[in-house]
Scaffold this active site. Sequence first.
Site, PDB file in Angstrom:
ATOM      1  N   ILE A 132       0.840  -1.199   0.000  1.00  0.00           N
ATOM      2  CA  ILE A 132       0.000   0.000   0.000  1.00  0.00           C
ATOM      3  C   ILE A 132       0.878   1.253   0.000  1.00  0.00           C
ATOM      4  CG2 ILE A 132      -1.837   1.252   1.218  1.00  0.00           C
ATOM      5  CD1 ILE A 132      -2.700  -1.496   0.102  1.00  0.00           C
ATOM      6  N   ASN A 161      -0.717   4.534  14.946  1.00  0.00           N
ATOM      7  CA  ASN A 161       0.454   3.902  14.339  1.00  0.00           C
ATOM      8  C   ASN A 161       1.215   4.969  13.553  1.00  0.00           C
ATOM      9  OD1 ASN A 161       1.683   2.480  11.786  1.00  0.00           O
ATOM     10  ND2 ASN A 161       1.406   0.835  13.263  1.00  0.00           N
ATOM     11  N   CYS A 190       7.928  -1.086   8.210  1.00  0.00           N
ATOM     12  CA  CYS A 190       7.137  -1.175   6.981  1.00  0.00           C
ATOM     13  C   CYS A 190       8.039  -1.460   5.784  1.00  0.00           C
ATOM     14  CB  CYS A 190       6.365   0.106   6.733  1.00  0.00           C
ATOM     15  SG  CYS A 190       5.298  -0.055   5.296  1.00  0.00           S
TER      16      CYS A 190
HETATM   17  C1  LIG Z   1      -3.208  -3.916   3.671  1.00  0.00           C
HETATM   18  C2  LIG Z   1      -2.276  -3.812   4.837  1.00  0.00           C
HETATM   19  C3  LIG Z   1      -1.842  -2.559   5.262  1.00  0.00           C
HETATM   20  C4  LIG Z   1      -0.974  -2.457   6.357  1.00  0.00           C
HETATM   21  N1  LIG Z   1      -0.586  -1.218   6.794  1.00  0.00           N
HETATM   22  C5  LIG Z   1       0.186  -1.124   7.911  1.00  0.00           C
HETATM   23  C6  LIG Z   1       0.539   0.153   8.449  1.00  0.00           C
HETATM   24  O1  LIG Z   1       0.144   1.211   7.938  1.00  0.00           O
HETATM   25  N2  LIG Z   1       1.328   0.189   9.565  1.00  0.00           N
HETATM   26  C7  LIG Z   1       1.773  -0.954  10.168  1.00  0.00           C
HETATM   27  O2  LIG Z   1       2.475  -0.866  11.191  1.00  0.00           O
HETATM   28  N3  LIG Z   1       1.445  -2.178   9.685  1.00  0.00           N
HETATM   29  C8  LIG Z   1       0.666  -2.274   8.582  1.00  0.00           C
HETATM   30  N4  LIG Z   1       0.315  -3.509   8.114  1.00  0.00           N
HETATM   31  C9  LIG Z   1       0.804  -4.722   8.811  1.00  0.00           C
HETATM   32  C10 LIG Z   1      -0.299  -5.270   9.739  1.00  0.00           C
HETATM   33  O3  LIG Z   1      -0.648  -4.309  10.694  1.00  0.00           O
HETATM   34  C11 LIG Z   1       0.136  -6.561  10.423  1.00  0.00           C
HETATM   35  O4  LIG Z   1       1.175  -6.289  11.334  1.00  0.00           O
HETATM   36  C12 LIG Z   1       0.613  -7.620   9.447  1.00  0.00           C
HETATM   37  O5  LIG Z   1      -0.212  -7.637   8.299  1.00  0.00           O
HETATM   38  C13 LIG Z   1       0.633  -9.021  10.054  1.00  0.00           C
HETATM   39  O6  LIG Z   1      -0.635  -9.380  10.521  1.00  0.00           O
HETATM   40  P1  LIG Z   1      -1.677 -10.274   9.674  1.00  0.00           P
HETATM   41  O7  LIG Z   1      -0.952 -11.531   9.271  1.00  0.00           O
HETATM   42  O8  LIG Z   1      -2.814 -10.519  10.610  1.00  0.00           O
HETATM   43  O9  LIG Z   1      -2.052  -9.478   8.476  1.00  0.00           O
HETATM   44  C14 LIG Z   1      -0.537  -3.633   7.020  1.00  0.00           C
HETATM   45  C15 LIG Z   1      -0.973  -4.887   6.567  1.00  0.00           C
HETATM   46  C16 LIG Z   1      -1.841  -4.983   5.506  1.00  0.00           C
HETATM   47  C17 LIG Z   1      -2.314  -6.346   5.069  1.00  0.00           C
END
Ligand SMILES: Cc1cc2nc3c(=O)[nH]c(=O)nc-3n(C[C@H](O)[C@H](O)[C@H](O)COP(=O)(O)O)c2cc1C
Length: 364
Positions: A132, A161, A190
């Site tokens: 993203i 965040n 990130c």
């Molecule tokens: C579409 C998307 C956008 C994300 N944006 C952020 C973000 O802006 N900041 C952040 O710290 N993590 C971001 N993440 C990471 C998630 O917060 C999470 O830590 C990571 O996806 C692992 O968890 P999950 O397996 O449940 O998705 C994003 C993840 C996804 C899928």
Amino acid sequence: MNSASSGNQSSEFGVGPSVALGAAIAANLRADRALMSDTKLFAGQGSESDSTRSGCGKQDPVPELSVDLAGVRLQNPLIPASGCFGFGEEFLDFFDPNILGAAALKGTTREPREGNPTPRIAETPSGMINSIGLQNPGIDVVVAERLPALAKFYHQPVIMNVSGFSIDEYVECCEKADGLSEFIELNISCPNVHGGGMSFGASCAAASEVTREVRQVVKESKLFVKLSPNVTDVVEIAQGCVDAGADGLTLINTLLGMRIDVKRRCPVIAQSIGGFSGPAILPVALRMVYQVAQTLAVPIMGSGGIATAHDVVEMMMAGASAVQIGAESLRNPLVIPQILEQLPEVMAELGITNLQEIIGVAKQ
Ligand SMILES: Cc1cc2nc3c(=O)[nH]c(=O)nc-3n(C[C@H](O)[C@H](O)[C@H](O)COP(=O)(O)O)c2cc1C
């Protein structure tokens, strides 16, 4: 705190609940062909709740779901992960967000960001890759508009965040955010921005330095640092952040991943490489939470692959005080209320009466 005033709020953060379940899908994700079909997302994944259902018809005594997170009481440990909840409004069509333990908002930077070019989502078996690129309206808009709007309908703890491309940017954003939410989560992990976030999470020295500088200005909110799994020694980096003053840690952000479109002979997403998350990464997240919890006595938010009530229990036994649910919420926007409903049943099956008591119990 939320996305309020914008008529097209979903596009503000770049992702939202899946198409099949409602109109709130992020406008820019409509361009991401891979996410258009809810049924295809996480190809190959079985039913997320099969293993957590019991045939037991009898009601057990009401179990204790509340947990302590760095001195803040959460009514339950369930938190939508940053980037998967926007600034709150996107989920109103699906459930009352006040059922949540807390809510992590989309990553915020100093300047507004449009994010990366599309396509920026790719499917994988039991997961997804996103790039993203920190799409967000910028800290000033978040503070002036999103947070007050969210506060009108959401009354549980909030996790802001914060991301940055320099230490100055992190400090400026955190200074503006301090005290406006119960928690500030520093995203030093990130993988989707060039020349920025990733480098801070990849070395112990950089992670410590940014944490130390931010700590000077974060006086009221609890400061959590969100770590990258894309490192050799996560414990060393965790230790560096805690020594520099972090109140707690979030583990983990996304793994680096990619997919190739074999017909077009090129990477599926425009940025080639993105962040891999979803049920497939649960074992990695569990391992890292476990390693850190064995060494450091700090509260941890476990993030990575959580999709069922069973996963929640596993993550807490590894050492997490609360859990964040990301990609699975995009596939199924109702997963958090479903997990909340299933938790008491799973707890009863496992003889757990109080979730707080299982934190970190898994030992060799
Ligand atoms: C579409 C998307 C956008 C994300 N944006 C952020 C973000 O802006 N900041 C952040 O710290 N993590 C971001 N993440 C990471 C998630 O917060 C999470 O830590 C990571 O996806 C692992 O968890 P999950 O397996 O449940 O998705 C994003 C993840 C996804 C899928």
